[in-house]
Structures are given as C-alpha cells and as structure tokens.
Design an enzyme around this catalytic site. Structure first.
Site, PDB file in Angstrom:
ATOM      1  N   HIS A 118      -8.911  -1.166  -9.495  1.00 37.85           N
ATOM      2  CA  HIS A 118      -9.854  -0.402  -8.673  1.00 37.85           C
ATOM      3  C   HIS A 118      -9.768  -0.941  -7.255  1.00 37.85           C
ATOM      4  O   HIS A 118     -10.054  -2.107  -7.002  1.00 37.85           O
ATOM      5  CB  HIS A 118     -11.280  -0.523  -9.213  1.00 37.85           C
ATOM      6  CG  HIS A 118     -12.258   0.352  -8.484  1.00 37.85           C
ATOM      7  ND1 HIS A 118     -12.551   1.640  -8.888  1.00 37.85           N
ATOM      8  CD2 HIS A 118     -12.983   0.140  -7.353  1.00 37.85           C
ATOM      9  CE1 HIS A 118     -13.420   2.174  -8.055  1.00 37.85           C
ATOM     10  NE2 HIS A 118     -13.696   1.289  -7.109  1.00 37.85           N
ATOM     11  N   CYS A 119      -9.363  -0.069  -6.341  1.00 39.04           N
ATOM     12  CA  CYS A 119      -9.101  -0.502  -4.968  1.00 39.04           C
ATOM     13  C   CYS A 119     -10.310  -0.209  -4.075  1.00 39.04           C
ATOM     14  O   CYS A 119     -10.667   0.965  -3.877  1.00 39.04           O
ATOM     15  CB  CYS A 119      -7.858   0.211  -4.425  1.00 39.04           C
ATOM     16  SG  CYS A 119      -7.403  -0.304  -2.754  1.00 39.04           S
ATOM     17  N   PRO A 120     -10.968  -1.235  -3.518  1.00 38.41           N
ATOM     18  CA  PRO A 120     -12.112  -0.977  -2.628  1.00 38.41           C
ATOM     19  C   PRO A 120     -11.705  -0.353  -1.301  1.00 38.41           C
ATOM     20  O   PRO A 120     -12.524   0.286  -0.628  1.00 38.41           O
ATOM     21  CB  PRO A 120     -12.706  -2.377  -2.429  1.00 38.41           C
ATOM     22  CG  PRO A 120     -11.567  -3.324  -2.661  1.00 38.41           C
ATOM     23  CD  PRO A 120     -10.714  -2.672  -3.707  1.00 38.41           C
TER      24      PRO A 120
END
Length: 314
Positions: A104-106
C-alpha cells in the site's frame, strides 16, 4: 525547441502514469472465492476443528489455489469471508483483499497490485526520466551559479533549488525503480520478498518465476507496442498464476518441479487442479493470449484438497 518537446513528452507520460496508478481501483477476488451463505453459517456455527476443515475443503476444492499458510492451512480471510487466491493479501488500510498485492503506497494513496502494478512501474520510470532530464538541462546553469557566471538575481537560487531537488529525487527513484525491476525479473512482489510463498510441499521463493522473458510478459503483456504506455496489458485474471511447480496436465498427478520419481510415494504431491488460461499460457510457447479460453477453463473440476486446518490470515 528540442528541449521543450522532450520535456513535455516526459511530463505527460509522468502525469498519465501517475494518474492511472492513483485512480485505478485495486482488483478484488472474484465471486467464486467468496464463501456461500450456507458455508459462512457453517463456518461460524461449527467449532474449530475437522468440521471447519470440511467447510473450507468444500469451498476450495475446485479453485486454482496452490499456496498455503505457514501451518499448511488454506489461506482464508475472516474479514472478507473468502478463500484467498494465490498472491492475494488483505490490506489493513483499504480493508479488503487485493489481488497480487505488492504494497500500500501512501504516495499514491492506493494499493499497488495486479490491476495497477504496470502503471506503478511506468510511474517510477517516467518520474525518474523526468527528474534526470531536469537535472541534466539545469546542470550548465548550476555550474555557472557556483562560478558566479549568472546575473545576481533571485532566479539563480531557483536554479540551485531545482537542481538539488531533481538530483535527490533521481537518486531515490533510481534505487526504487531498480528494486522493482528486480522484482519483475524474478516475478515477486514486495510482500513475497519478506515472506516467501508457501506451497504444499515446501516454501519456495522462486515458485512463480518462469524465466526473465515470461516474467516480463506477465506484467507488461504480449504486445510490445503497449509496454511503454500506461494502458492495462498484463496477462491473466489476477486470481491464478503460472508456476513452475504445477503440472500442466490436470489429468495427471502434479508433482513439484525438480523432485525425483521416488518422491511421488511421499505426501508432497500437489493436488491436481485445472490450470486456467492465465496459468497455462506462459507455460507454453504460444505467443497469443486468449481471454475466452481462460473463461472456459473455469468450468473444469479438479481433485479435492487434502484435509487442512484453517488459519485466519489478514
């Protein structure tokens, strides 16, 4: 003029791939992996033990699933109430199971998985080219700044800041892009690097690797004209993947690759399941990709999985 044209090409490709990475919804497991209403009731009603094993065996017997939990159980998500496909993981941020989840890429506020992994790679590539182009074209003015060759205006501080920002982003992006290129060459995800996929016979960190060429085609597709464009061209459906450990012939007992014939008498035999088109395509030399034949494979029935204990995994 050449610099302006090149700049806008890099900029448009960078923005296009960034946009696709952000707004492409992560794909979730198809309905066939969800437990039916009766199975969910049975799973909640029965105590943990053989009765729950039977429920999960019944739900997963015809699914193309080859990976297991660390205890050897079928990978089941108690939040989404589904049997997890291979390489699927539950994202605690999105609160849903994501097919071939990488992380999950912020920075893009989205999960990077099967549906947008190609876009994420292109985003890294074009952002790196964009920063390198800016640093290269700004270099001559940056040198003049230190040699006092520029007029004494506020613009020279903008030149210094622009060069340092582009150079620093280039260093960080090059390492990240190089890492993901290595992942593609080995057909791994970031999660699989930290926890290798566990197959029935053993843990195998290279279980999904088919060789550099086929690994590349699995992400970018067969048609090379789409490789550099942020349009979806990845092979498969995200629910099943080719693996070098699974026999192509569903009528024969499947054994892991590399084991000798004596191991057939042991309890390390893969359950023989029908391979979907997304699995069998890259195991052959046929360069074409057919979605219709992949849908036809869904109707085939394989053998039942061995009795496995259930383990909830998020």
């Amino acid at each position: 003029v050449v610099c302006l044209v090149a700049y806008h090409i890099f900029f448009m490709l960078f923005v296009w791939s960034y946009w696709k990475t952000i707004f492409t919804l992560p794909m979730n497991p198809s309905k066939e992996f969800h437990l039916s209403y009766s199975d969910k009731e049975s799973l909640e009603r029965e105590p943990r033990g053989e009765s729950q094993q039977e429920v999960l065996r019944r739900a997963a017997k015809d699914l193309p699933i080859y990976t297991r939990t660390m205890s050897g159980a079928i990978r089941y998500c108690d939040r989404c109430h589904l049997v997890k496909p291979d390489r699927c993981h539950h994202c605690s941020v999105c609160d849903k199971c994501i097919l071939k989840m990488d992380h999950h890429c912020p920075w893009v506020n989205n999960c990077v998985g099967f549906s947008n992994y190609k876009f994420f790679l292109l985003f890294l590539a074009y952002s790196l080219l964009y920063c390198l182009f800016i640093a290269a074209t700004d270099l001559q003015y940056f040198i003049k700044f230190w040699t006092n060759g520029l007029p004494d205006t506020q613009a020279k501080f903008h030149i210094m800041f622009l060069f340092f920002a582009a150079a620093m982003f280039s260093v960080s992006l090059s390492s990240l892009f190089g890492y993901h290129c290595w992942l593609v060459s080995k057909n791994k995800s970031t999660l699989e690097v930290f926890r290798a996929p566990i197959f029935r016979h053993r843990t195998d960190k290279n279980g999904f690797s088919l060789g550099f060429s086929k690994n590349l085609r699995q992400v970018f597709g067969d048609e090379k004209k789409y490789w550099l464009l942020p349009v979806f061209s990845s092979l498969g459906d995200g629910c099943s993947f080719p693996t070098c450990l699974v026999n192509q012939d569903p009528e024969q007992a499947s054994t892991p690759g590399g084991l000798n014939s004596a191991s057939k008498n042991e309890n390390h035999v893969f359950p023989a399941k029908p391979l979907r088109e997304s699995q069998s395509h890259l195991l052959t030399d046929t360069p074409s990709w057919s979605e219709t034949s992949g849908k036809a494979e869904k109707g085939k029935v394989g053998m039942t999985n061995p009795a496995l204990t259930m383990e909830n995994e998020t």
